[in-house]
Design a protein around this motif. Structure first.
Motif, PDB file in Angstrom:
ATOM      1  N   THR A  53       8.583 -15.853  69.502  1.00  0.00           N
ATOM      2  CA  THR A  53       8.583 -16.839  70.577  1.00  0.00           C
ATOM      3  C   THR A  53       8.697 -16.213  71.962  1.00  0.00           C
ATOM      4  O   THR A  53       8.483 -16.908  72.951  1.00  0.00           O
ATOM      5  CB  THR A  53       9.722 -17.863  70.390  1.00  0.00           C
ATOM      6  N   LEU A  54       9.006 -14.932  72.066  1.00  0.00           N
ATOM      7  CA  LEU A  54       9.112 -14.282  73.381  1.00  0.00           C
ATOM      8  C   LEU A  54       7.803 -14.348  74.155  1.00  0.00           C
ATOM      9  O   LEU A  54       7.806 -14.442  75.380  1.00  0.00           O
ATOM     10  CB  LEU A  54       9.541 -12.816  73.232  1.00  0.00           C
ATOM     11  N   THR A  55       6.691 -14.311  73.439  1.00  0.00           N
ATOM     12  CA  THR A  55       5.393 -14.331  74.097  1.00  0.00           C
ATOM     13  C   THR A  55       5.130 -15.651  74.818  1.00  0.00           C
ATOM     14  O   THR A  55       4.283 -15.717  75.713  1.00  0.00           O
ATOM     15  CB  THR A  55       4.262 -14.087  73.080  1.00  0.00           C
ATOM     16  N   ALA A  56       5.849 -16.701  74.446  1.00  0.00           N
ATOM     17  CA  ALA A  56       5.650 -18.016  75.057  1.00  0.00           C
ATOM     18  C   ALA A  56       6.340 -18.130  76.419  1.00  0.00           C
ATOM     19  O   ALA A  56       6.101 -19.080  77.152  1.00  0.00           O
ATOM     20  CB  ALA A  56       6.142 -19.115  74.121  1.00  0.00           C
ATOM     21  N   GLY A  57       7.192 -17.177  76.742  1.00  0.00           N
ATOM     22  CA  GLY A  57       7.865 -17.187  78.035  1.00  0.00           C
ATOM     23  C   GLY A  57       9.175 -17.943  78.018  1.00  0.00           C
ATOM     24  O   GLY A  57       9.522 -18.625  77.052  1.00  0.00           O
ATOM     25  N   SER A  58       9.879 -17.836  79.124  1.00  0.00           N
ATOM     26  CA  SER A  58      11.224 -18.405  79.209  1.00  0.00           C
ATOM     27  C   SER A  58      11.233 -19.928  79.208  1.00  0.00           C
ATOM     28  O   SER A  58      12.260 -20.536  78.921  1.00  0.00           O
ATOM     29  CB  SER A  58      11.935 -17.882  80.460  1.00  0.00           C
ATOM     30  N   GLY A  59      10.118 -20.554  79.511  1.00  0.00           N
ATOM     31  CA  GLY A  59      10.060 -22.011  79.514  1.00  0.00           C
ATOM     32  C   GLY A  59       9.951 -22.626  78.127  1.00  0.00           C
ATOM     33  O   GLY A  59      10.137 -23.828  77.960  1.00  0.00           O
ATOM     34  N   HIS A  60       9.649 -21.815  77.133  1.00  0.00           N
ATOM     35  CA  HIS A  60       9.508 -22.323  75.768  1.00  0.00           C
ATOM     36  C   HIS A  60      10.857 -22.242  75.063  1.00  0.00           C
ATOM     37  O   HIS A  60      11.453 -21.180  74.963  1.00  0.00           O
ATOM     38  CB  HIS A  60       8.480 -21.502  74.987  1.00  0.00           C
ATOM     39  N   THR A  61      11.312 -23.373  74.599  1.00  0.00           N
ATOM     40  CA  THR A  61      12.567 -23.380  73.853  1.00  0.00           C
ATOM     41  C   THR A  61      12.343 -24.000  72.485  1.00  0.00           C
ATOM     42  O   THR A  61      11.466 -24.847  72.313  1.00  0.00           O
ATOM     43  CB  THR A  61      13.669 -24.187  74.592  1.00  0.00           C
ATOM     44  N   VAL A  62      13.119 -23.538  71.544  1.00  0.00           N
ATOM     45  CA  VAL A  62      13.095 -24.083  70.187  1.00  0.00           C
ATOM     46  C   VAL A  62      14.477 -24.686  69.952  1.00  0.00           C
ATOM     47  O   VAL A  62      15.493 -23.995  70.097  1.00  0.00           O
ATOM     48  CB  VAL A  62      12.784 -22.991  69.145  1.00  0.00           C
ATOM     49  N   ALA A  63      14.516 -25.949  69.632  1.00  0.00           N
ATOM     50  CA  ALA A  63      15.786 -26.648  69.425  1.00  0.00           C
ATOM     51  C   ALA A  63      16.587 -25.989  68.302  1.00  0.00           C
ATOM     52  O   ALA A  63      16.015 -25.467  67.332  1.00  0.00           O
ATOM     53  CB  ALA A  63      15.531 -28.115  69.091  1.00  0.00           C
ATOM     54  N   ASP A  64      17.893 -26.037  68.437  1.00  0.00           N
ATOM     55  CA  ASP A  64      18.766 -25.465  67.410  1.00  0.00           C
ATOM     56  C   ASP A  64      18.479 -26.054  66.034  1.00  0.00           C
ATOM     57  O   ASP A  64      18.470 -25.334  65.036  1.00  0.00           O
ATOM     58  CB  ASP A  64      20.240 -25.680  67.766  1.00  0.00           C
ATOM     59  N   ALA A  65      18.236 -27.354  65.971  1.00  0.00           N
ATOM     60  CA  ALA A  65      17.964 -28.006  64.688  1.00  0.00           C
ATOM     61  C   ALA A  65      16.680 -27.462  64.059  1.00  0.00           C
ATOM     62  O   ALA A  65      16.601 -27.301  62.835  1.00  0.00           O
ATOM     63  CB  ALA A  65      17.864 -29.519  64.866  1.00  0.00           C
ATOM     64  N   VAL A  66      15.701 -27.158  64.884  1.00  0.00           N
ATOM     65  CA  VAL A  66      14.445 -26.583  64.377  1.00  0.00           C
ATOM     66  C   VAL A  66      14.713 -25.175  63.853  1.00  0.00           C
ATOM     67  O   VAL A  66      14.272 -24.824  62.746  1.00  0.00           O
ATOM     68  CB  VAL A  66      13.350 -26.582  65.464  1.00  0.00           C
ATOM     69  N   ASN A  67      15.429 -24.362  64.617  1.00  0.00           N
ATOM     70  CA  ASN A  67      15.748 -23.010  64.161  1.00  0.00           C
ATOM     71  C   ASN A  67      16.517 -23.042  62.846  1.00  0.00           C
ATOM     72  O   ASN A  67      16.257 -22.239  61.953  1.00  0.00           O
ATOM     73  CB  ASN A  67      16.552 -22.253  65.224  1.00  0.00           C
ATOM     74  N   GLU A  68      17.456 -23.965  62.725  1.00  0.00           N
ATOM     75  CA  GLU A  68      18.221 -24.078  61.480  1.00  0.00           C
ATOM     76  C   GLU A  68      17.315 -24.427  60.309  1.00  0.00           C
ATOM     77  O   GLU A  68      17.459 -23.863  59.216  1.00  0.00           O
ATOM     78  CB  GLU A  68      19.330 -25.124  61.630  1.00  0.00           C
ATOM     79  N   GLU A  69      16.376 -25.341  60.521  1.00  0.00           N
ATOM     80  CA  GLU A  69      15.460 -25.726  59.444  1.00  0.00           C
ATOM     81  C   GLU A  69      14.535 -24.570  59.069  1.00  0.00           C
ATOM     82  O   GLU A  69      14.252 -24.352  57.894  1.00  0.00           O
ATOM     83  CB  GLU A  69      14.647 -26.960  59.834  1.00  0.00           C
ATOM     84  N   VAL A  70      14.069 -23.823  60.064  1.00  0.00           N
ATOM     85  CA  VAL A  70      13.216 -22.656  59.782  1.00  0.00           C
ATOM     86  C   VAL A  70      14.004 -21.634  58.972  1.00  0.00           C
ATOM     87  O   VAL A  70      13.511 -21.102  57.967  1.00  0.00           O
ATOM     88  CB  VAL A  70      12.659 -22.048  61.086  1.00  0.00           C
ATOM     89  N   GLN A  71      15.235 -21.356  59.371  1.00  0.00           N
ATOM     90  CA  GLN A  71      16.071 -20.409  58.634  1.00  0.00           C
ATOM     91  C   GLN A  71      16.298 -20.872  57.201  1.00  0.00           C
ATOM     92  O   GLN A  71      16.191 -20.078  56.256  1.00  0.00           O
ATOM     93  CB  GLN A  71      17.417 -20.215  59.345  1.00  0.00           C
ATOM     94  N   THR A  72      16.595 -22.140  57.018  1.00  0.00           N
ATOM     95  CA  THR A  72      16.811 -22.705  55.687  1.00  0.00           C
ATOM     96  C   THR A  72      15.548 -22.571  54.835  1.00  0.00           C
ATOM     97  O   THR A  72      15.608 -22.214  53.654  1.00  0.00           O
ATOM     98  CB  THR A  72      17.236 -24.179  55.790  1.00  0.00           C
ATOM     99  N   THR A  73      14.411 -22.837  55.444  1.00  0.00           N
ATOM    100  CA  THR A  73      13.140 -22.771  54.716  1.00  0.00           C
ATOM    101  C   THR A  73      12.813 -21.345  54.308  1.00  0.00           C
ATOM    102  O   THR A  73      12.400 -21.105  53.167  1.00  0.00           O
ATOM    103  CB  THR A  73      12.012 -23.370  55.575  1.00  0.00           C
ATOM    104  N   ILE A  74      13.001 -20.390  55.211  1.00  0.00           N
ATOM    105  CA  ILE A  74      12.728 -18.991  54.870  1.00  0.00           C
ATOM    106  C   ILE A  74      13.687 -18.531  53.774  1.00  0.00           C
ATOM    107  O   ILE A  74      13.279 -17.838  52.832  1.00  0.00           O
ATOM    108  CB  ILE A  74      12.792 -18.087  56.113  1.00  0.00           C
ATOM    109  N   THR A  75      14.932 -18.941  53.859  1.00  0.00           N
ATOM    110  CA  THR A  75      15.901 -18.601  52.808  1.00  0.00           C
ATOM    111  C   THR A  75      15.451 -19.184  51.469  1.00  0.00           C
ATOM    112  O   THR A  75      15.538 -18.518  50.431  1.00  0.00           O
ATOM    113  CB  THR A  75      17.307 -19.116  53.184  1.00  0.00           C
TER     114      THR A  75
END
Length: 131
Positions: A53-75
């Motif tokens: 996500t660094l390539t998207a720049g500082s204006g791009h944010t990923v909500a904590d809930a989304v990050n948690e779901e991505v982590q859960t899915t990868i696990t």
């Protein structure tokens, strides 16, 4: 190279196998302020999914809930042995080694890309929870 659409169909996910291809795809994402996503062949019938996500720049944010779901899915994918142990689960850089086919790698990459833009539905379809 054009930026990837959001959502990105699996067949448009770039194959970044090889140093030149990887750098080209990464630079393209950075130039367009977009999330980087690609697949790479790591060996016979073994693919890697990468996203950053660094390539998207500082204006791009990923909500904590989304990050948690991505982590859960990868696990979940690791537990099901669809990807190798040691996957990077974010919140900025994501990598899944050992995906068994190019088609599956593209599916997972497209779903991850959508999730990093806030759409979790493709990820839920690609990796449904255990019934």
């Amino acid at each position: 190279m054009q930026p990837l659409p959001v959502p990105c169909p699996a067949h448009l996910i770039p194959d970044a196998t090889g140093t030149g291809a990887f750098h080209n795809a990464y630079r393209t994402a950075m130039a367009h302020g977009a999330v980087f996503v690609a697949i790479e062949l790591e060996g016979p019938d073994r693919w890697t999914v990468k996203a950053d996500t660094l390539t998207a720049g500082s204006g791009h944010t990923v909500a904590d809930a989304v990050n948690e779901e991505v982590q859960t899915t990868i696990t979940r994918l690791v537990q099901r042995r669809e990807v190798d142990w040691g996957a990077y689960t974010g919140p900025i850089y994501f990598m899944m080694h050992g995906v068994g086919s190019e088609e599956r790698a593209r599916e997972l990459a497209a779903a991850l890309h959508a999730a990093l833009y806030g759409d979790l539905e493709p990820l839920a379809r690609a990796v449904p929870p255990a019934a």
